[in-house]
Design a protein around this motif. Sequence first.
Motif: not given
Length: 176
Positions: A114, A120, A129
């Motif tokens: 991420a 995210s 996530v």
Amino acid sequence: MTEWDGESLARLRAAAHRGDGRAGLGALRGRPLAPVLQYAGDVLVFALATRKTDTEPHTEPDVEPLARACLDALNSRGLPGDAELAADLAAALGGRPAPPLVPLPADLGAVAAALDDGGSLLDLERGDVVPAEEADDSDRWLPIPPLPLPEGEDARRGAARGWLAAQGYRPVPRTL
């Protein structure tokens, strides 16, 4: 000394993911720590914690020497996330108190991915996530910014650990 092959590295990853110090020790034995310091530190912290809570005699006499070697290597290397893991390892060895970070069952590989992409969010309750568009309006989400990450799985894992610590969190194993 045996090098890290795909199967051995997979065993170490799985042990770190499960928080299984004994299995992690089995994967570490006879192999160099340097390529896997972040995974090694995690499983050694778990092994030291297990040793302190076991009711049966401890059969892992090499855990302290391995932990001290890993601690020295983390302190010498000094990549992102190494200081945070070294502090946790030193605390597990009884050398100093652990940093006051909130435990969060976050997958460091997912956090690193991420950080590489951005866009995210990190669920501060579950450690998941998720893409930003999948989150609700609650305040349990932490935006994950895009950051330049170092090359290599171990270094990326460390960078994710460093970012989490900067936000006030310590990764802990995920459980079902």
